[in-house]
Write a protein that holds these residues in place. Structure first.
Motif, mmCIF file in Angstrom:
data_model
loop_
_atom_site.group_PDB
_atom_site.id
_atom_site.type_symbol
_atom_site.label_atom_id
_atom_site.label_comp_id
_atom_site.label_asym_id
_atom_site.label_seq_id
_atom_site.Cartn_x
_atom_site.Cartn_y
_atom_site.Cartn_z
ATOM 1 N N THR A 163 13.650 33.355 9.845
ATOM 2 C CA THR A 163 12.674 34.399 9.512
ATOM 3 C C THR A 163 13.157 35.772 10.004
ATOM 4 O OG1 THR A 163 11.451 34.231 11.591
ATOM 5 C CG2 THR A 163 10.705 32.805 9.799
ATOM 6 N N ALA A 164 12.618 36.805 9.390
ATOM 7 C CA ALA A 164 12.910 38.171 9.845
ATOM 8 C C ALA A 164 12.341 38.395 11.246
ATOM 9 C CB ALA A 164 12.333 39.186 8.862
ATOM 10 N N THR A 165 11.202 37.770 11.521
ATOM 11 C CA THR A 165 10.598 37.907 12.853
ATOM 12 C C THR A 165 11.574 37.442 13.933
ATOM 13 O OG1 THR A 165 8.439 37.462 11.853
ATOM 14 C CG2 THR A 165 8.578 37.261 14.249
ATOM 15 N N HIS A 225 14.525 39.968 14.225
ATOM 16 C CA HIS A 225 14.216 41.189 14.988
ATOM 17 C C HIS A 225 14.151 40.892 16.489
ATOM 18 C CE1 HIS A 225 13.697 42.997 11.216
ATOM 19 N NE2 HIS A 225 12.427 42.737 11.016
ATOM 20 N N HIS A 278 7.387 47.982 10.752
ATOM 21 C CA HIS A 278 6.596 46.749 10.809
ATOM 22 C C HIS A 278 6.450 46.264 12.253
ATOM 23 C CE1 HIS A 278 5.659 42.439 9.917
ATOM 24 N NE2 HIS A 278 4.945 43.016 8.978
ATOM 25 N N THR A 297 6.792 43.474 13.579
ATOM 26 C CA THR A 297 7.851 42.585 14.076
ATOM 27 C C THR A 297 9.092 43.384 14.495
ATOM 28 O OG1 THR A 297 8.601 42.210 11.806
ATOM 29 C CG2 THR A 297 7.091 40.576 12.748
ATOM 30 N N ASP A 328 11.573 50.370 8.508
ATOM 31 C CA ASP A 328 11.391 49.575 7.290
ATOM 32 C C ASP A 328 12.181 50.203 6.159
ATOM 33 O OD1 ASP A 328 9.473 48.238 8.765
ATOM 34 O OD2 ASP A 328 7.905 48.410 7.231
ATOM 35 N N SER A 357 5.970 48.267 4.374
ATOM 36 C CA SER A 357 5.056 47.158 4.065
ATOM 37 C C SER A 357 3.637 47.623 3.774
ATOM 38 C CB SER A 357 5.044 46.166 5.228
ATOM 39 O OG SER A 357 4.499 46.772 6.383
ATOM 40 N N ASP A 396 14.795 47.072 7.899
ATOM 41 C CA ASP A 396 14.078 45.851 7.512
ATOM 42 C C ASP A 396 13.550 46.041 6.099
ATOM 43 O OD1 ASP A 396 12.167 43.967 6.904
ATOM 44 O OD2 ASP A 396 11.125 44.072 8.823
ATOM 45 N N ALA A 441 12.253 43.664 4.039
ATOM 46 C CA ALA A 441 11.580 42.418 3.647
ATOM 47 C C ALA A 441 10.897 42.566 2.283
ATOM 48 C CB ALA A 441 10.549 42.037 4.709
ATOM 49 N N HIS A 442 10.328 43.752 2.027
ATOM 50 C CA HIS A 442 9.578 43.925 0.775
ATOM 51 C C HIS A 442 10.419 44.457 -0.370
ATOM 52 C CE1 HIS A 442 5.543 43.034 2.315
ATOM 53 N NE2 HIS A 442 6.051 43.456 3.475
ATOM 54 N N SER A 448 11.090 35.386 2.134
ATOM 55 C CA SER A 448 9.706 34.903 2.217
ATOM 56 C C SER A 448 8.734 35.730 1.371
ATOM 57 C CB SER A 448 9.239 34.906 3.681
ATOM 58 O OG SER A 448 9.066 36.224 4.144
ATOM 59 N N LYS A 449 9.221 36.777 0.750
ATOM 60 C CA LYS A 449 8.331 37.560 -0.127
ATOM 61 C C LYS A 449 8.758 37.316 -1.584
ATOM 62 C CE LYS A 449 6.975 40.104 3.679
ATOM 63 N NZ LYS A 449 6.092 39.166 4.346
ATOM 64 N N ALA A 501 15.611 34.110 5.965
ATOM 65 C CA ALA A 501 15.841 35.558 6.076
ATOM 66 C C ALA A 501 17.312 35.798 6.375
ATOM 67 C CB ALA A 501 14.974 36.148 7.191
HETATM 68 C C1 LIG Z 1 8.352 44.511 6.785
HETATM 69 C C2 LIG Z 1 8.251 43.086 7.253
HETATM 70 N N1 LIG Z 1 9.184 42.614 8.102
HETATM 71 C C3 LIG Z 1 9.139 41.358 8.550
HETATM 72 C C4 LIG Z 1 8.146 40.494 8.161
HETATM 73 C C5 LIG Z 1 8.156 39.101 8.695
HETATM 74 O O1 LIG Z 1 8.996 38.335 7.871
HETATM 75 P P1 LIG Z 1 9.251 36.800 8.181
HETATM 76 O O2 LIG Z 1 8.131 36.056 7.533
HETATM 77 O O3 LIG Z 1 10.567 36.503 7.528
HETATM 78 O O4 LIG Z 1 9.275 36.642 9.637
HETATM 79 C C6 LIG Z 1 7.158 40.921 7.279
HETATM 80 C C7 LIG Z 1 6.085 39.998 6.858
HETATM 81 O O5 LIG Z 1 4.951 40.316 6.704
HETATM 82 C C8 LIG Z 1 7.211 42.254 6.816
HETATM 83 O O6 LIG Z 1 6.270 42.716 5.990
#
Ligand SMILES: Cc1ncc(COP(=O)(O)O)c(C=O)c1O
Length: 416
Positions: free
Chosen positions: A114-116, A119, A139, A141, A185, A189, A214, A216-217, A258-259, A266
């Motif tokens: 995961t990105a969480t 990070h 974000h 995280t 970001d 997000s 990051d 993610a989106h 995950s999106k 991730a």
């Molecule tokens: C900008 C951003 N970074 C990281 C995450 C977390 O991603 P992950 O589910 O891969 O941990 C999210 C999820 O909401 C997000 O919106």
């Protein structure tokens, strides 16, 4: 779920938790249990709603070709690899990392669940005993990763992406030597907007700082600009670095499956030397379990589908997003969205009660992400609509009708 860094003043005040508890009790759209899903229609109890809260932007969660890829992979590899990656990675990992690096045009990639986790483990490594700069709207995280870096000896600073001169000044005042890391970001997000990456990258290169983004989106939604692109999101969905015409020189990109790709996985896009260092220095490569086989199979199949059909999907996503944005404009309703990506935040600006707005949307069968206090600071309260490829035009009609009703009943003004 809070999206951005918490306000520093009352982050530990018990009243916040009372507010959160009240929100959970009063809002059906907070901490909800969903009983059934049918495409982008969801049932909670006996109430059916159109889902505008999912981040499955490309609709890959319901794609028959991607779903069909799971069973053969699970038969071959079992449900879960269950070695940490340093002990052994099923070949699926290598296939995804190579394919992803080619798509992004990046020197190399590294997959973690995961990105969480990325990070939390990578930001402290990159910041070391140096300086870490977190963007004000980054974000949560990312912010937490920066806090972890601070806990390990880095000095934490804040900056605003829309004030690049300020960042330049802060970087110029640093003593030479210790590393500097600038975190933000890509596609934001909450606002759905794209930062001026070329300007920020130039400042970081000039100030010997690494830019950590990051996206993610953005991954899967925005991509390289091309004369033949199917819509202004660009081509191939290969993320914000390519979309803004940037290179990976001095930039570490983080993205997630995950999106847009509907999978638990991730990645980092990074030089191979750093990848090899992180295999040892970032905890999860050795100490965390890997993604389930189903996630690896859906990611690989998603990359394949993206190459063949992704641009057509993105063109439809853009068209439906513009329908919502045009309607908001006709109604005179504010939105933070200026870049026409499928994240449409409508701020309430203190003019309307979020509980009443949520109850009205629920009644009209519209499910959104609530940005309610204490999930966001009081001046950022609003709601967010996320449009995905699986939302039909009839869904958009229903949303737009509900927005019309909202504008007639509530004073929605951007008080900022
Ligand atoms: C900008 C951003 N970074 C990281 C995450 C977390 O991603 P992950 O589910 O891969 O941990 C999210 C999820 O909401 C997000 O919106």
């Amino acid at each position: 779920m809070r999206d951005t860094a918490p306000p520093t003043t009352d982050a530990r005040h018990p009243a916040r938790w009372e507010d959160l508890d009240r929100l959970r009790r009063t809002s059906p759209m907070c901490d909800a249990v969903l009983d059934e899903v049918d495409g982008r229609h969801i049932r909670s109890g006996d109430h059916w709603l159109v889902d505008f809260a999912s981040c499955n932007y490309l609709g890959f969660d319901r794609d028959p070709e991607i779903i069909a890829a799971i069973e053969p992979a699970v038969r071959r590899w079992g449900t879960h690899p269950s070695w940490s990656r340093l002990l052994g990675s099923p070949r699926l990992y290598v296939d995804i990392e190579e394919r992803l690096a080619a798509l992004l045009g990046a020197p190399d990639t590294l997959l973690l669940p995961t990105a969480t986790l990325i990070h939390a483990s990578v930001i402290p490594v990159l910041a070391g005993q140096g300086h870490v700069f977190v963007e004000a709207a980054a974000h949560r995280t990312v912010y937490d990763g920066c806090l972890a870096a601070k806990g390990k000896g880095a000095t934490l600073h804040r900056f605003r992406a829309d004030l690049p001169g300020e960042l330049e000044t802060l970087l110029s005042r640093l003593p030479p030597g210790p590393p500097a890391l600038v975190c933000l970001d890509g596609v934001n997000s909450m606002s759905g907007n794209i930062p001026d990456l070329p300007a920020l990258a130039a400042i970081c290169r000039g100030g010997n700082a690494t830019l950590y983004v990051d996206d993610a989106h953005g991954f899967g939604v925005v991509g390289e600009r091309a004369p033949s692109e199917s819509c202004p999101y660009g081509a191939r969905g290969n993320s914000v670095v390519r979309h803004t015409g940037e290179t990976y020189d001095g930039i570490v990109l983080v993205g997630g499956f995950s999106k847009a790709y509907s999978s638990l996985l991730a990645f980092l896009a990074l030089p191979t030397r750093l990848k090899n260092r992180l295999k040892v220095d970032a905890g999860p490569y050795l100490y965390s379990g890997p993604s389930p086989t189903a996630s690896l199979a859906t990611a690989l199949a998603g990359l394949e589908v993206n190459e063949r059909r992704g641009d057509a999907v993105r063109a439809g996503l853009y068209r439906k997003t513009v329908r919502v944005l045009d309607h908001l404009r006709e109604l005179g309703l504010p939105t933070l969205n200026t870049d026409r990506l499928p994240i449409v935040e409508v701020p309430l600006g203190g003019g309307a009660d979020i509980d009443a707005v949520a109850a009205y949307l629920w009644e009209r069968g519209i499910y959104v992400t609530l940005a309610a206090y204490p999930l966001v600071p009081r001046d950022q309260v609003g709601f967010r609509v996320q449009i995905t490829a699986l939302n039909s035009d009839a869904d958009i009609d229903q949303l737009n009708d509900a927005l019309t009703g909202l504008s007639e009943r509530f004073a929605l003004t951007d008080g900022r």
